[in-house]
Design a protein around this motif. Sequence first.
Motif, PDB file in Angstrom:
ATOM      1  N   GLY A 268      -2.997  -4.516  -9.651  1.00  0.00           N
ATOM      2  CA  GLY A 268      -2.848  -3.189  -8.966  1.00  0.00           C
ATOM      3  C   GLY A 268      -4.187  -2.522  -8.996  1.00  0.00           C
ATOM      4  N   ALA A 269      -4.248  -1.360  -8.067  1.00  0.00           N
ATOM      5  CA  ALA A 269      -5.366  -0.419  -7.905  1.00  0.00           C
ATOM      6  C   ALA A 269      -4.811   0.870  -7.752  1.00  0.00           C
ATOM      7  N   ASN A 270      -4.851   1.644  -8.741  1.00  0.00           N
ATOM      8  CA  ASN A 270      -4.178   2.958  -8.780  1.00  0.00           C
ATOM      9  C   ASN A 270      -2.689   2.775  -8.574  1.00  0.00           C
ATOM     10  N   ALA A 271      -2.304   1.921  -9.109  1.00  0.00           N
ATOM     11  CA  ALA A 271      -0.850   1.667  -8.872  1.00  0.00           C
ATOM     12  C   ALA A 271       0.318   2.496  -9.674  1.00  0.00           C
ATOM     13  N   SER A 272       1.473   2.427  -9.108  1.00  0.00           N
ATOM     14  CA  SER A 272       2.497   2.820  -9.802  1.00  0.00           C
ATOM     15  C   SER A 272       3.991   2.662  -8.818  1.00  0.00           C
TER      16      SER A 272
ATOM     17  N   LYS B 143       0.869  -1.376  -0.223  1.00  0.00           N
ATOM     18  CA  LYS B 143       0.063   0.238  -0.056  1.00  0.00           C
ATOM     19  C   LYS B 143       0.980   1.250  -0.131  1.00  0.00           C
TER      20      LYS B 143
ATOM     21  N   TYR C  99       7.610  -1.804  -4.048  1.00  0.00           N
ATOM     22  CA  TYR C  99       6.669  -0.782  -4.564  1.00  0.00           C
ATOM     23  C   TYR C  99       7.215   0.453  -3.755  1.00  0.00           C
TER      24      TYR C  99
ATOM     25  N   GLY D  70      -1.977   4.204  -3.940  1.00  0.00           N
ATOM     26  CA  GLY D  70      -2.307   3.015  -4.726  1.00  0.00           C
ATOM     27  C   GLY D  70      -2.000   1.609  -4.045  1.00  0.00           C
ATOM     28  N   LYS D  71      -2.054   0.462  -4.600  1.00  0.00           N
ATOM     29  CA  LYS D  71      -1.722  -0.851  -3.956  1.00  0.00           C
ATOM     30  C   LYS D  71      -1.246  -1.695  -5.125  1.00  0.00           C
TER      31      LYS D  71
ATOM     32  N   GLY E   6      -1.815   2.062 -13.096  1.00  0.00           N
ATOM     33  CA  GLY E   6      -3.157   1.975 -13.048  1.00  0.00           C
ATOM     34  C   GLY E   6      -4.036   0.880 -12.277  1.00  0.00           C
ATOM     35  N   THR E   7      -5.150   0.302 -12.436  1.00  0.00           N
ATOM     36  CA  THR E   7      -5.842  -0.347 -12.316  1.00  0.00           C
ATOM     37  C   THR E   7      -5.875  -1.917 -12.832  1.00  0.00           C
TER      38      THR E   7
ATOM     39  N   GLY F  81       5.506   3.462  -5.198  1.00  0.00           N
ATOM     40  CA  GLY F  81       4.243   4.572  -5.247  1.00  0.00           C
ATOM     41  C   GLY F  81       3.944   5.321  -4.216  1.00  0.00           C
TER      42      GLY F  81
END
Length: 214
Positions: free
Chosen positions: A92-96, A60, A147, A152-153, A121-122, A149
């Motif tokens: 991914g969920a709103n990931a970067s 997260k 991770y 996001g997740k 993105g997702t 970012g």
Amino acid sequence: MRIYTCVAAPSNLILNPGFETTGAPGTIPSWNTTNLGAGNKVVCNKAGQSSEGVCALRFKGQPAVSASLKQTLDPTLFAGMDEATFSGWLRGANASGGKVMVKLKFAASSPVKLKLTLPVGTTAFTAYSVTDTIPEPVTSAFVKASYTGPAGKMWVDDLERPSSTCAAARGAAPTGRAGRFPRRELTVKRRRYVRINQRGGAASALVILQGGWL
């Protein structure tokens, strides 16, 4: 035309690859962790949060916090191999800024990085796979998920350094797992490619980085 022989190895060189074995908060058995906790943890028994089994690793994003986990691999398990494949399931969920990588080091050659990169993105749980050559005996190896970012997740599950690799050998009898030999041969620079399959859908895609079909 090439005929392949296979070198046997343990079923998976990565320990606790699906994170089904859990430990105390902030720890994951068989893995060294950095900045786990506060949302970066193994999640279990939650619908849609694992590709198989009941658990998966979830990152997260947080501002100015980079979370990761790493596992050292035994380099002797790569003995006799001229090619390595690494695969895993990512969501991914709103990931970067999410990736998982196996890095192989050698005495003289440049390191080989087998990298699975989560798209921005997702995305639903998707299988990613990358293959590259092993130019000489491996001196050290590790697998790392990270991770970076700020939000996001990213979910990681079912990591695998498969049990065998096939080396080209003229005049040898074909051996190995059934169904592994395509009708056409894919040749790419350094024999590197990525295969993407999305679980839960009928479609699949093969993304060629460099090279072509013969």
